[in-house]
Design a protein around this motif. Structure first.
Motif, PDB file in Angstrom:
ATOM      1  N   ASN A 131       0.865  -1.168   0.000  1.00 55.39           N
ATOM      2  CA  ASN A 131       0.000   0.000   0.000  1.00 55.39           C
ATOM      3  C   ASN A 131       0.903   1.220   0.000  1.00 55.39           C
ATOM      4  N   GLU A 184      -0.453   3.776   3.125  1.00 56.67           N
ATOM      5  CA  GLU A 184      -0.686   3.233   4.457  1.00 56.67           C
ATOM      6  C   GLU A 184       0.398   2.274   4.919  1.00 56.67           C
ATOM      7  N   GLY A 185       1.128   1.678   3.985  1.00 55.03           N
ATOM      8  CA  GLY A 185       2.008   0.571   4.317  1.00 55.03           C
ATOM      9  C   GLY A 185       1.227  -0.729   4.217  1.00 55.03           C
ATOM     10  N   ASP A 189      -0.538  -4.336   4.927  1.00 53.76           N
ATOM     11  CA  ASP A 189      -1.204  -4.952   6.060  1.00 53.76           C
ATOM     12  C   ASP A 189      -0.611  -6.347   6.277  1.00 53.76           C
ATOM     13  N   ASN A 245       2.896  -0.718  12.922  1.00 49.89           N
ATOM     14  CA  ASN A 245       3.101  -1.133  11.529  1.00 49.89           C
ATOM     15  C   ASN A 245       2.329  -0.233  10.579  1.00 49.89           C
ATOM     16  N   ASN A 246       1.094   0.069  10.919  1.00 54.33           N
ATOM     17  CA  ASN A 246       0.297   1.045  10.167  1.00 54.33           C
ATOM     18  C   ASN A 246       0.194   2.277  11.051  1.00 54.33           C
ATOM     19  N   ASP A 247       1.050   3.266  10.771  1.00 55.21           N
ATOM     20  CA  ASP A 247       1.339   4.321  11.735  1.00 55.21           C
ATOM     21  C   ASP A 247       0.656   5.648  11.420  1.00 55.21           C
ATOM     22  N   CYS A 248      -0.181   5.700  10.394  1.00 57.44           N
ATOM     23  CA  CYS A 248      -0.671   7.001   9.919  1.00 57.44           C
ATOM     24  C   CYS A 248      -1.486   7.749  10.974  1.00 57.44           C
ATOM     25  N   ARG A 281      -6.342   4.384  15.195  1.00 58.73           N
ATOM     26  CA  ARG A 281      -7.191   3.860  14.134  1.00 58.73           C
ATOM     27  C   ARG A 281      -7.996   4.972  13.469  1.00 58.73           C
ATOM     28  N   HIS A 310      -6.959   5.616   5.910  1.00 59.12           N
ATOM     29  CA  HIS A 310      -5.696   6.360   5.917  1.00 59.12           C
ATOM     30  C   HIS A 310      -5.956   7.788   6.377  1.00 59.12           C
ATOM     31  N   THR A 314       2.095   5.939   6.888  1.00 63.78           N
ATOM     32  CA  THR A 314       3.202   5.093   7.227  1.00 63.78           C
ATOM     33  C   THR A 314       4.313   5.280   6.193  1.00 63.78           C
TER      34      THR A 314
END
Length: 304
Positions: free
Chosen positions: A78, A81-82, A84, A167-170, A204, A253, A272
């Protein structure tokens, strides 16, 4: 993407990449390759001059071995977002990918029309600026928004070690920016103290939206039908923007607007994939599965 670019009168003139391997995990007849793809893309809109973007995109490549041959069965990535990590073991991932592609394809004409509308408007703005006609209001950030943006620019790449990294840091990153802008943490609704003590609304996308619009009362506007022109008109520095992901069937995102540029419109910072003052229009028109945007207008508290 080629059809989308054609409809937007946008062409990809050059593509260069380098693959950097992070890890290769072989378990019997299955292999997971963790890699970074460094890509340099050169685009052109119509007869305009070329422009270049540079990105590093993380991929998980999954291969299966049949007899003596290895074949790729899945590519999880992605750009914004990086990837998943859960999708690596999701046997239904490819079906979800196909379904998301079909959903996004239904509105390809709307997306292309909206982007072309914005490009046309930005050209007019640029021409009028060159002739010294000030037709665009330049929004200066409020003190709180300024602190949030300065934080985003400082930590977009070198992460702040006071906070955990996900890992998904946005959304974690945008929450940090909002807090730096003087929005106080609130236990149990919205807070983060360490990797074991945080609220889901801090990290989230959907939960942050619910907290900001319900608990804090900030106003929100959704822009269905790919209306990037309107979101460029309405966004102020320090506002929060979220992307709807057709693959996940939800908003997935989160970024923070860092500047309103006379020619490029909204610029943003985010994780991310690390972004600093990147044009929103480029992120949106280069990623097929983002099908709509929503804006959360933030009123930062006064005070130091």
């Amino acid at each position: 993407m080629i059809e989308l670019y054609d409809k937007m009168d946008k062409s990809l003139n050059d593509y260069q990449f380098t693959i950097n391997y992070n890890d290769i995990d072989i378990n019997n007849n299955k292999c997971i390759v963790d890699l970074n793809l460094d890509i340099t893309l050169t685009y052109q809109r119509g007869s305009d001059k070329e422009y270049t973007t540079n990105d590093t995109i993380k991929h998980y490549i999954i291969l299966n071995k049949h007899k003596s041959d290895w074949s790729i069965i899945k590519d999880v990535y992605n750009p914004l977002e990086g990837p998943d990590r859960k999708a690596v073991s999701d046997d239904n991932y490819n079906n979800k990918l196909y379904s998301g592609l079909k959903e996004a394809y239904k509105s390809i004409d709307k997306k292309a029309l909206s982007v072309k509308k914005w490009v046309k408007k930005s050209k007019k703005i640029s021409e009028n600026i060159q002739s010294n006609e000030d037709i665009r209001i330049q929004y200066e950030p409020t003190p709180g928004a300024y602190r949030a943006i300065q934080y985003a620019r400082r930590y977009y790449e070198n992460y702040n070690t006071k906070y955990p990294e996900f890992n998904n840091d946005c959304t974690n990153f945008v929450s940090q920016c909002l807090h730096a802008g003087n929005i106080p943490m609130s236990r149990p609704s919205w807070y983060c103290f360490n990797e074991d003590d945080y609220s889901t609304s801090w990290i989230r996308t959907v939960e942050l939206y619910d907290y900001l619009t319900d608990d804090k009362g900030f106003s929100s506007r959704s822009y269905d039908g790919y209306n990037v022109t309107e979101i460029n008109d309405d966004t102020r520095p320090g506002d929060v923007i979220q992307f709807y992901n057709a693959l996940k069937s939800r908003y997935a995102h989160t970024v923070i607007a860092s500047k309103i540029d006379s020619e490029d419109g909204v610029l943003y910072c985010g994780h991310t994939s690390n972004r600093k003052d990147k044009p929103l229009i480029d992120a949106f028109d280069s990623t097929w599965y983002y099908t709509q945007l929503r804006l959360i207008e933030i009123e930062y508290p006064d005070g130091m």
